[in-house]
Design an enzyme around this catalytic site. Sequence first.
Site, short mmCIF file in Angstrom:
data_model
loop_
_atom_site.label_atom_id
_atom_site.label_comp_id
_atom_site.label_asym_id
_atom_site.label_seq_id
_atom_site.Cartn_x
_atom_site.Cartn_y
_atom_site.Cartn_z
N ASP A 154 0.86 -1.20 0.00
CA ASP A 154 0.00 0.00 0.00
C ASP A 154 0.89 1.25 0.00
O ASP A 154 1.69 1.42 0.92
CB ASP A 154 -0.89 -0.03 1.26
N HIS A 198 -9.80 -1.41 -7.27
CA HIS A 198 -9.52 -0.23 -6.44
C HIS A 198 -8.70 0.82 -7.20
O HIS A 198 -9.04 2.00 -7.21
CB HIS A 198 -8.82 -0.65 -5.16
C1 HEM Z 1 -9.93 0.12 2.63
C2 HEM Z 1 -9.01 1.01 2.68
C3 HEM Z 1 -7.94 1.07 1.63
C4 HEM Z 1 -6.96 0.16 1.37
C5 HEM Z 1 -6.67 -1.15 2.11
C6 HEM Z 1 -6.22 0.65 0.24
C7 HEM Z 1 -5.16 -0.01 -0.35
C8 HEM Z 1 -4.55 0.38 -1.52
C9 HEM Z 1 -3.58 -0.39 -2.25
C10 HEM Z 1 -3.08 -1.78 -1.83
C11 HEM Z 1 -3.22 0.32 -3.35
C12 HEM Z 1 -2.24 -0.10 -4.45
C13 HEM Z 1 -0.82 0.37 -4.21
C14 HEM Z 1 -0.63 1.85 -4.15
O1 HEM Z 1 -0.46 2.52 -5.18
O2 HEM Z 1 -0.69 2.38 -3.04
C15 HEM Z 1 -3.95 1.58 -3.30
C16 HEM Z 1 -3.85 2.58 -4.23
C17 HEM Z 1 -4.49 3.78 -4.14
N1 HEM Z 1 -5.46 4.14 -3.23
FE1 HEM Z 1 -6.16 2.96 -1.73
N2 HEM Z 1 -6.76 1.86 -0.15
C18 HEM Z 1 -7.82 2.14 0.67
C19 HEM Z 1 -8.65 3.24 0.60
C20 HEM Z 1 -8.46 4.32 -0.23
C21 HEM Z 1 -9.25 5.53 -0.24
C22 HEM Z 1 -10.43 5.80 0.70
C23 HEM Z 1 -8.71 6.35 -1.19
C24 HEM Z 1 -9.11 7.75 -1.61
C25 HEM Z 1 -10.01 8.49 -1.03
C26 HEM Z 1 -7.60 5.63 -1.80
C27 HEM Z 1 -6.79 6.14 -2.79
C28 HEM Z 1 -5.83 5.42 -3.46
C29 HEM Z 1 -5.07 5.94 -4.59
C30 HEM Z 1 -5.15 7.35 -5.17
C31 HEM Z 1 -4.25 4.91 -5.02
C32 HEM Z 1 -3.26 4.94 -6.20
C33 HEM Z 1 -4.02 4.62 -7.50
C34 HEM Z 1 -3.07 4.60 -8.69
O3 HEM Z 1 -2.79 5.70 -9.18
O4 HEM Z 1 -2.63 3.52 -9.07
N3 HEM Z 1 -7.47 4.43 -1.19
N4 HEM Z 1 -4.76 1.57 -2.19
#
Ligand code: HEM
Length: 308
Positions: free
Chosen positions: A149, A222
């Site tokens: 993450d 996601h």
């Molecule tokens: C359940 C809670 C969440 C978990 C476990 C989670 C986990 C992850 C994981 C594993 C990734 C892929 C690796 C990375 O680029 O970081 C990711 C990407 C991302 N997450 Fe989350 N996330 C959560 C909630 C959120 C929320 C609420 C938002 C925004 C309001 C968000 C925004 C993003 C963004 C902007 C990316 C990068 C997307 C990209 O450009 O590839 N995440 N998240």
Amino acid sequence: MNPESQNTIDSTNSNTIFMVWNFKENLQVKAVFSNLCKLLINLNNSAAIRFPVSRASCVMGIGYQAWLQLGLPAPLPKELVDFVPVTGEKHTAVSSRGDLHFHIRADSQSICYDMASEITDLLSPVAVSVEEIQGFRYWDGRSILGFVDGTENPNGQEREFFGIIGDDDPDYKGGSYLFVQKYIHDLAAWKGLSVGDQEKVIGRSKSNDIEMEDDVKPANSHIALANVGDDLKIVRDNMPFGNMSTNEMGTYFIAYASKFSTVQKMLSNMFIGAPIGNYDRILDFSTPKTGSLFFVPTVDMMDEFSSG
Ligand code: HEM
């Protein structure tokens, strides 16, 4: 000279304590708040001298209602409001009250504990701690779902550009919007998926953290929905937490942003869906229990607040 920001866009550390505090009713809180600002500046300066390699810090955010109650400057930061819930057909990003938020980071839990304890001693007479999460760095920066993450977080100068308010709001330049949500995961259901199906939920490979090609990445994954464009990013510093006795395993989602509207766009895509109904599949395994927006003042502003 640019105003000095709090340690908002520091990179992830091994240990974290997140705390949300709400003021008790009908009490004079201004004097305590002034002392709190003084204490936080002291704690951060002292940590830099005492633990130079620990990257220890504590960032404070202030909620909309608290801003008004404390009589802090008007006009307010342009996008500081009470967070309005985002309601989709199946899942809702709830809103919860938060007057003050503390994000304490260090490479040792002892430092986090001491900082939290100093803050608690000072705030307890006028406020109640309504949330405390002790987050930890899980294997190679993975969320408790087992996926790395933070990979696509902005790096270098982009962190400042996307994480800190610039000339758009000159009175609050150097500050940040801080948005947090406490998610609880249904790990039993998650573990019931094959690794291949979990990868389709996230949009990346599990062990090596490689992004899927666009032609195979599901539209409801996601990262397909959270990515709202290269010019709209936020600085995330999520932390896993887990409590075996209460069976509460979760992710504390935390983001700093120069514009709250960017976070709102991501939440809309995730919860309402893009197009509507195509919501983020991660939500079938993750339920937000809280959701609050805060403004993070600069150190210079805190210095002014500390003198009343
Ligand atoms: C359940 C809670 C969440 C978990 C476990 C989670 C986990 C992850 C994981 C594993 C990734 C892929 C690796 C990375 O680029 O970081 C990711 C990407 C991302 N997450 Fe989350 N996330 C959560 C909630 C959120 C929320 C609420 C938002 C925004 C309001 C968000 C925004 C993003 C963004 C902007 C990316 C990068 C997307 C990209 O450009 O590839 N995440 N998240």
